[in-house]
Design an enzyme around this catalytic site. Sequence first.
Site, PDB file in Angstrom:
ATOM      1  N   LEU A   1      25.945  48.162  52.140  1.00 25.72           N
ATOM      2  CA  LEU A   1      27.248  48.231  51.421  1.00 25.72           C
ATOM      3  C   LEU A   1      27.049  47.395  50.209  1.00 25.72           C
ATOM      4  O   LEU A   1      26.368  46.472  50.124  1.00 25.72           O
ATOM      5  CB  LEU A   1      28.368  47.509  52.380  1.00 25.72           C
ATOM      6  N   GLY A   2      27.696  47.963  49.099  1.00 26.75           N
ATOM      7  CA  GLY A   2      27.295  47.280  47.549  1.00 26.75           C
ATOM      8  C   GLY A   2      26.638  48.407  46.795  1.00 26.75           C
ATOM      9  O   GLY A   2      26.832  48.175  45.685  1.00 26.75           O
TER      10      GLY A   2
ATOM     11  N   VAL B   1      13.521  54.744  32.613  1.00 27.44           N
ATOM     12  CA  VAL B   1      13.790  55.967  31.784  1.00 27.44           C
ATOM     13  C   VAL B   1      15.129  56.653  31.985  1.00 27.44           C
ATOM     14  O   VAL B   1      15.519  57.639  31.741  1.00 27.44           O
ATOM     15  CB  VAL B   1      12.585  57.198  31.816  1.00 27.44           C
TER      16      VAL B   1
ATOM     17  N   HIS C   1      40.441  25.425  21.790  1.00 27.36           N
ATOM     18  CA  HIS C   1      39.319  24.711  21.196  1.00 27.36           C
ATOM     19  C   HIS C   1      38.908  23.874  22.029  1.00 27.36           C
ATOM     20  O   HIS C   1      39.594  22.978  22.897  1.00 27.36           O
ATOM     21  CB  HIS C   1      39.938  24.117  19.941  1.00 27.36           C
TER      22      HIS C   1
HETATM   23  P1  FAD Z   1      26.158  53.419  43.638  1.00 28.08           P
HETATM   24  O1  FAD Z   1      26.267  51.993  43.469  1.00 28.08           O
HETATM   25  O2  FAD Z   1      24.930  53.880  43.412  1.00 28.08           O
HETATM   26  O3  FAD Z   1      26.408  53.543  45.259  1.00 28.08           O
HETATM   27  C1  FAD Z   1      26.137  54.835  45.892  1.00 28.08           C
HETATM   28  C2  FAD Z   1      26.198  54.588  47.452  1.00 28.08           C
HETATM   29  O4  FAD Z   1      26.069  55.761  48.148  1.00 28.08           O
HETATM   30  C3  FAD Z   1      24.585  54.022  47.530  1.00 28.08           C
HETATM   31  O5  FAD Z   1      24.765  52.702  48.198  1.00 28.08           O
HETATM   32  C4  FAD Z   1      23.956  54.928  48.531  1.00 28.08           C
HETATM   33  O6  FAD Z   1      23.151  54.554  49.502  1.00 28.08           O
HETATM   34  C5  FAD Z   1      25.267  55.817  49.179  1.00 28.08           C
HETATM   35  N1  FAD Z   1      25.026  57.152  49.446  1.00 28.08           N
HETATM   36  C6  FAD Z   1      24.216  58.195  48.693  1.00 28.08           C
HETATM   37  N2  FAD Z   1      24.379  59.345  49.224  1.00 28.08           N
HETATM   38  C7  FAD Z   1      24.859  59.158  50.672  1.00 28.08           C
HETATM   39  C8  FAD Z   1      25.308  59.754  51.580  1.00 28.08           C
HETATM   40  N3  FAD Z   1      24.879  61.192  51.557  1.00 28.08           N
HETATM   41  N4  FAD Z   1      25.586  59.314  52.832  1.00 28.08           N
HETATM   42  C9  FAD Z   1      26.108  58.100  52.934  1.00 28.08           C
HETATM   43  N5  FAD Z   1      25.619  56.986  51.664  1.00 28.08           N
HETATM   44  C10 FAD Z   1      25.303  57.688  50.440  1.00 28.08           C
HETATM   45  N6  FAD Z   1      26.422  48.542  35.684  1.00 28.08           N
HETATM   46  C11 FAD Z   1      27.192  47.974  35.292  1.00 28.08           C
HETATM   47  O7  FAD Z   1      28.382  48.186  35.048  1.00 28.08           O
HETATM   48  N7  FAD Z   1      26.744  46.458  34.762  1.00 28.08           N
HETATM   49  C12 FAD Z   1      25.387  46.140  34.830  1.00 28.08           C
HETATM   50  O8  FAD Z   1      25.198  44.932  34.575  1.00 28.08           O
HETATM   51  C13 FAD Z   1      24.467  47.008  35.510  1.00 28.08           C
HETATM   52  N8  FAD Z   1      23.109  46.541  35.780  1.00 28.08           N
HETATM   53  C14 FAD Z   1      22.479  47.354  36.445  1.00 28.08           C
HETATM   54  C15 FAD Z   1      21.089  47.071  36.631  1.00 28.08           C
HETATM   55  C16 FAD Z   1      20.249  47.768  37.207  1.00 28.08           C
HETATM   56  C17 FAD Z   1      18.602  47.617  37.602  1.00 28.08           C
HETATM   57  C18 FAD Z   1      20.721  49.218  37.684  1.00 28.08           C
HETATM   58  C19 FAD Z   1      19.858  49.907  38.543  1.00 28.08           C
HETATM   59  C20 FAD Z   1      21.924  49.658  37.562  1.00 28.08           C
HETATM   60  C21 FAD Z   1      22.965  48.899  36.871  1.00 28.08           C
HETATM   61  N9  FAD Z   1      24.265  49.091  36.737  1.00 28.08           N
HETATM   62  C22 FAD Z   1      25.044  48.177  35.941  1.00 28.08           C
HETATM   63  C23 FAD Z   1      24.773  50.510  36.964  1.00 28.08           C
HETATM   64  C24 FAD Z   1      25.539  50.262  38.188  1.00 28.08           C
HETATM   65  O9  FAD Z   1      24.730  49.815  39.227  1.00 28.08           O
HETATM   66  C25 FAD Z   1      26.198  51.527  38.519  1.00 28.08           C
HETATM   67  O10 FAD Z   1      26.879  52.204  37.402  1.00 28.08           O
HETATM   68  C26 FAD Z   1      27.053  51.730  39.860  1.00 28.08           C
HETATM   69  O11 FAD Z   1      26.418  51.014  40.946  1.00 28.08           O
HETATM   70  C27 FAD Z   1      27.704  52.799  40.284  1.00 28.08           C
HETATM   71  O12 FAD Z   1      28.461  52.874  41.168  1.00 28.08           O
HETATM   72  P2  FAD Z   1      28.689  54.006  42.369  1.00 28.08           P
HETATM   73  O13 FAD Z   1      29.459  53.485  43.364  1.00 28.08           O
HETATM   74  O14 FAD Z   1      29.085  55.247  41.541  1.00 28.08           O
HETATM   75  O15 FAD Z   1      27.253  54.346  43.027  1.00 28.08           O
END
Ligand code: FAD
Length: 470
Positions: free
Chosen positions: A40-41, A274, A449
């Site tokens: 979760l997270g 990338v 300030h």
């Molecule tokens: P995610 O957080 O990717 O969560 C998706 C979840 O779905 C995952 O836990 C995965 O396991 C689960 N999942 C996928 N398919 C399935 C399935 N079929 N069944 C069950 N579970 C599934 N964003 C910021 O805003 N600020 C930052 O400073 C920042 N720093 C970052 C640093 C790094 C190194 C990285 C890699 C990313 C960073 N991001 C940052 C981007 C941010 O992490 C993502 O934009 C955000 O997590 C997207 O949220 P989401 O809920 O769309 O998906």
Amino acid sequence: MSERIETNVLVVGGGPGGYVAAIRCGQLGLKTTLVEADRLGGTCLIRGCIPSKAMIHVAGKFEAMLQHVGAGKLGIRLDSAPLFDLGGAVDWKETVVDKLNGGVAALLKKAKVRVVQGQAVFTDAKNCSVQSSEGPVQISAEHVILATGSVVAGIPSIPYGEHVWSSTEALLQREVPQRLAVIGAGYIGMELGMAYARMGSQVVFVEALDRILTLFDRPLLKPVENWLKQRKIDVHLQTKALSVVESDTGRALEVEAASGERTLLACDKVLVAVGRRPATQGWGLEQMAVTMNGAFVKVDDQCRTSMRNVWAIGDLVGEPMLAHKASAQGEMVAEIIAGKRRSFNPVAIAAVCFTEPELVGVGLSPDEAKAKGIDIVVGQFPFAANGRSLAMQAGHDGGFVRVTARADNHLVLGIHAVGAHVSELSGEFALALEMGALLEDLSGTIHVHPTMTETLPEAALAALGHAIHG
Ligand code: FAD
């Protein structure tokens, strides 16, 4: 025997998009089930935003301590250099991650959301099966919110492995490599590369484009480029990474400049940063018959897909791939399902780079406004003239706040900043744009300030032609 769950809302993915959607659905009285394949997270809490910022914090602490060795600084003197233990730092970072992971579980429980651990695999748009740790589960839902997020992209000729890391592995290492080559000078590569440089690695960046951090304009990038120059960190622009070469003399990254010239950059480890691609494969998306928008799932301004009662949010639906956008969409979709009238139409979504120094961008830059044919006024104020910044050693990096507004009615179109700690100003910048603030609103709001926030009314006053301290 499979357990069968019938639910109002099925949320797939427990990242900042999915878990926020699920909590809000639960709060609104909808029977909600969330399926998460990993922890979760999601990317953000487990291997993205939070762990990267924790490691950046550690790197900054270590570097700050180094200033006090020998002659000392600020009246603080250390007789010998502090030792850095990356393993210890990673262990501490994991305690932060674990705490947040547990917090999300507790919030979901409080909202009465059923959490199923495992990968959801869809057979059609409203039905999926999960091989959970407690046995097989079949889930049927009235509404499905897809929040599967994104996964790291890669370079086929430079496969991930022991010596070639993605951002995920870069956050799990226990030893600082002597030489680190970072491919990609976007925000993830820059943030992690700079952190490793502060931990003691000799870092080199390789970027295919002609500049770093393309989201930000050149004046904003100057302090970041100065930081790199001061530390003699090379950035090879317009250069393609080709392969990792192993030889008797050690490991090297082979790169090709725009001229066609090939060079070997000696390195111990390579970080490939990338970009990321939407997680669309391996869970039956193709069975759901939703329309795509390139690699992303296509949604409208309410995050509806082309399939009735199937919604998609977060990284899965496109740029900006940011946690706060995912959460905002998740909260909105929950409310629409519960019958509220909402749409996703923010004035601006703030983008922050936790680089050295930090960068914030909200709304239009002066160039972007001009490109739209808008007549603008621009005001800028340096942190070097801000008392709080100086008192925190934060005014020396060339940082500033810049406000861009319409010349005719002074509506604020964009606010940008570069400098130490500016990420903490991003909320006020976004609020100003979202509330339709005028320059006079910014300059007329009494700011505390001494704080760094005082630079915002000063920049607004500068745009009006009469900064007090400028
Ligand atoms: P995610 O957080 O990717 O969560 C998706 C979840 O779905 C995952 O836990 C995965 O396991 C689960 N999942 C996928 N398919 C399935 C399935 N079929 N069944 C069950 N579970 C599934 N964003 C910021 O805003 N600020 C930052 O400073 C920042 N720093 C970052 C640093 C790094 C190194 C990285 C890699 C990313 C960073 N991001 C940052 C981007 C941010 O992490 C993502 O934009 C955000 O997590 C997207 O949220 P989401 O809920 O769309 O998906």
